[in-house]
Design a protein around this motif. Structure first.
Motif, PDB file in Angstrom:
ATOM      1  N   THR A 166       0.831  -1.203   0.000  1.00 26.91           N
ATOM      2  CA  THR A 166       0.000   0.000   0.000  1.00 26.91           C
ATOM      3  C   THR A 166       0.864   1.251   0.000  1.00 26.91           C
ATOM      4  OG1 THR A 166      -1.750   1.196   1.158  1.00 26.91           O
ATOM      5  CG2 THR A 166      -0.174  -0.015   2.513  1.00 26.91           C
ATOM      6  N   GLU A 185      -6.239   1.530  -5.648  1.00 30.63           N
ATOM      7  CA  GLU A 185      -5.393   2.509  -4.966  1.00 30.63           C
ATOM      8  C   GLU A 185      -4.492   3.228  -5.959  1.00 30.63           C
ATOM      9  OE1 GLU A 185      -2.346   2.911  -1.148  1.00 30.63           O
ATOM     10  OE2 GLU A 185      -2.875   0.930  -1.929  1.00 30.63           O
ATOM     11  N   ASN A 201      -6.516   5.673  -7.945  1.00 38.82           N
ATOM     12  CA  ASN A 201      -7.021   6.725  -7.065  1.00 38.82           C
ATOM     13  C   ASN A 201      -5.993   7.841  -6.885  1.00 38.82           C
ATOM     14  OD1 ASN A 201      -9.289   7.552  -5.493  1.00 38.82           O
ATOM     15  ND2 ASN A 201      -8.098   7.165  -3.655  1.00 38.82           N
TER      16      ASN A 201
END
Length: 696
Positions: free
Chosen positions: A442, A523, A526
């Motif tokens: 992440t 992600e 985004n």
């Protein structure tokens, strides 16, 4: 069929209820002809008398009948007069004391006595009744005994008309109750099947649309847009329809068919061969017709795809078609596609047009044979009129069940083709997908924005040569990186690797030091603000298009992004402002306005990385310069990384780093000034666009 059953699982309980209701409905329908037969045979022919022997008789009648048969064991005197017989004498008259089974044992004795009395009344000798006579004339004897019982009832005060009327009314009320019951079941079952089928259709459309959204351009190369639209609409509709009709017919037809055969044989075994012949003829007809029709269904769906494709291309390219005066040519393409689907559809419809009258002919012929042979049996006292009528209704029910099977055979093959086409979409492996949950990394929400290409090479699926080879560069946070090169040099392909529209063939792309393949697609994207080469807007209004990147954006954020994108002049020129309607595909705004609104949409999102894929090409030089100036201030204040693909040198000459591509390779890298000195390809492009003074 596996696809249909898989999507039926969430509706197993309502489906089970629906099947149970169908079973109850069909059983009820199968009993209606039997009750109708009772009205005719008992209510009319026997005057409403259902007892094997009279329920009561006068002392005179008992004395008369006892001369020819021993009936005393079935009767007794009673202290209470039966309500139906007002003239009944409790001291002298008789009432039946035996149960129904015992009464049947006395039936022959009673019938012999009745025939003997009738013979004496007619002045004829008393006939001898053999065992064979009982077999041949059993129905006649039953009706004779019933009619004599009515006369005996009248002797002790009963109203024969009332007895008959009550019998008919009671049976009629039972039939009415069954009819109301089946009507209620039909309504409930219709509600359930509609709920199940529409639910299946909804889930199918949702899954197909979700799957299509996960497709990369590689998958779109496999499926055309036209076929995806057909599969999401027409094919789903076919599956939904067969689910609804299947629940009603697939279970109903066998119950009605098998049950009808059983009831028909039970009604008259002598006429049963007619049912067998009719069923064989119907099966042969359906096998022949569906054997020819089924191969055409898959062809029809493909032709539907072709028609949708031609229609979509014609409508999308209408301006080009008119500009080149090729309306007749496009009309010819449409007519060819239309003719092919018409001819195939007409062939199938003709087959089924032949089937319907043929089945009606078989139905009518079967009815005539039943009436012809049944009337002979009725005349010979081997069949009652009501039984013949009931047999005819059972034959109609059997044939109707095969008609339903025929309808299902017409729908199921086409639905199976549609289900197969839907499964092809749902089963298509996507080339872009996330790693397993445990292997994902992440960025912690918002990325810093440092992007690096490390010896990246890429080639399209099934291609022999690479489109990009050994691409390496680093874009740091706050920098503007520009890409330029001749047409086909790989600029847009390179840009499309960043949002993972495609995955690299060799090498890696990292964002903040993390391989983008190790980050979830959601992600990654985004953190990107993407503006495509062709401005794309959606039907709605300007605000709904701008909040595509940020749903909770404020009015101030909208206003700021519109200002930076140089779109204020037309957005706020209309009194509706942000509420100004946008037509389908943004057809009511110009190309330059589309691009500016697309840029504003990305700016509203305020991501750490902006990607502009030749997004300034439709702007005039003045607007382009003003937009770039405002964009530098807007993105610079947030230290965003900006990646620009452009054809104009003026658009990118102030970039921190310019990458020159030629045939998929980097042939130059540096600032504008550096490339003018070191890169011949860049200098040629610059000299073709700028004057010598501008190059200084």
């Amino acid at each position: 069929m596996k696809l249909i059953f898989r999507y039926l699982k969430p509706f197993l309980i309502p489906a089970a209820i629906s099947i149970a209701l169908l079973f109850a409905q069909n059983i009820a329908d199968l009993f209606l002809p039997r009750y109708m037969s009772q009205i005719v045979d008992i209510g009319i022919m026997q005057g409403g008398v259902t007892e094997a022997i009279p329920a009561a008789m006068s002392a005179r009648a008992m004395e008369e009948l006892s001369k020819y048969a021993d009936l005393a064991g079935a009767y007794e005197h009673t202290t209470t007069a039966p309500s139906d017989f007002p003239d009944f004498d409790t001291a002298r008259d008789w009432v039946v004391a035996a149960d129904a089974e015992t009464q049947q044992k006395y039936f022959r004795e009673y019938t012999k006595a009745v025939i003997a009395v009738r013979a004496i009344q007619a002045g004829s000798p008393i006939p001898e009744i053999s065992e064979n006579d009982w077999v041949i004339n059993g129905l006649q004897y039953t009706q004779t005994g019933a009619q004599f019982s009515r006369d005996l009832y009248a002797e002790i005060g009963a109203n024969k008309h009332t007895i008959q009327q009550r019998s008919i009314l009671q049976t009629g009320l039972i039939m009415l109750a069954i009819t109301l019951f089946t009507a209620l079941i039909t309504v409930l079952n219709g509600f359930l099947t509609a709920k199940i089928s529409t639910g299946i259709g909804r889930h199918l459309r949702h899954d197909v649309f979700t799957k299509v959204q996960s497709f990369s351009p590689s998958e779109f190369d496999h499926f055309s847009t036209a076929t995806l639209i057909t599969r999401c609409t027409n094919d789903v509709q076919q599956v939904q329809m067969v689910a609804m009709m299947g629940l009603r017919m697939v279970f109903s037809a066998p119950i009605m068919g098998v049950g009808g055969i059983v009831m028909a044989v039970n009604t008259s075994a002598t006429l049963s061969w007619i049912v067998v012949v009719a069923v064989i003829l119907l099966l042969l007809l359906q096998v022949v017709i569906f054997g020819k029709a089924i191969p055409k269904f898959e062809i029809m769906q493909k032709l539907q795809d072709k028609l949708n494709l031609v229609t979509r291309e014609t409508l999308t390219g209408m301006m080009v078609i008119r500009a080149f005066g090729n309306e007749e040519r496009e009309l010819g393409r449409f007519e060819e596609a239309n003719r092919e689907i018409r001819d195939t559809n007409r062939f199938v419809q003709r087959l089924f047009a032949i089937m319907q009258p043929t089945m009606n002919f078989i139905m009518g012929g079967t009815t005539l044979v039943v009436i012809f042979l049944g009337s002979q049996l009725v005349a010979a006292n081997n069949l009652q009129v009501g039984q013949m009528m009931a047999f005819m209704q059972y034959v109609m029910q059997i044939i109707m069940s095969f008609l339903m099977i025929g309808m299902m055979f017409m729908m199921i093959p086409r639905a199976l083709v549609s289900a197969k086409r839907i499964q092809e979409v749902l089963g298509k492996d996507t080339s872009i997908h996330d790693k397993p949950e445990g292997e994902l990394q992440t960025l912690g929400g918002r990325a810093i924005g440092e992007l690096a290409f490390n010896n990246v090479s890429f080639k399209y699926q099934d291609a022999e040569a690479c489109v990009l080879e050994n691409i390496s560069f680093t874009a740091k946070s706050g920098e503007t990186i520009a890409f330029i090169g001749s047409t086909g040099s790989g600029k847009s392909t390179l840009i499309n690797l960043i949002p993972r529209f495609y995955d690299v063939t060799d090498g890696s792309i990292t964002l903040d030091g993390v391989d983008i393949r190790d980050i979830s697609v959601h992600e990654l994207r985004n953190n990107l603000g993407y503006v495509p080469q062709k401005g794309i807007l959606f039907s709605g209004n300007i605000e709904s298009n701008l909040n595509f990147g940020k749903e909770d954006a404020t009015v101030e954020e909208y206003r700021e992004s519109v200002k930076v994108a140089q779109a204020e002049d037309f957005v706020y020129a209309d009194k509706d402002g942000l509420r100004t309607e946008i037509a389908q595909s943004g057809d009511n705004v110009s190309g330059g306005q589309k691009q500016r609104l697309s840029i504003a949409r990305a700016l509203v999102k305020k991501p750490p990385i902006y990607i502009f894929d030749d997004s300034f090409s439709a702007l005039d030089f003045k607007t382009d310069a003003a937009l770039r100036r405002a964009l530098r201030e807007y993105t610079g204040s947030g230290s965003a990384t900006v990646l620009i693909v452009a054809q104009r040198i003026s658009t990118i000459m102030n970039a921190h780093q310019i990458i020159v591509l030629d045939a998929g390779k980097i042939v130059g890298k540096g600032t504008h000034a550096e490339l003018l000195k070191t890169c011949e390809e860049y200098r040629e492009i610059a000299e073709s666009q700028l004057s010598k003074e501008e190059l200084q």
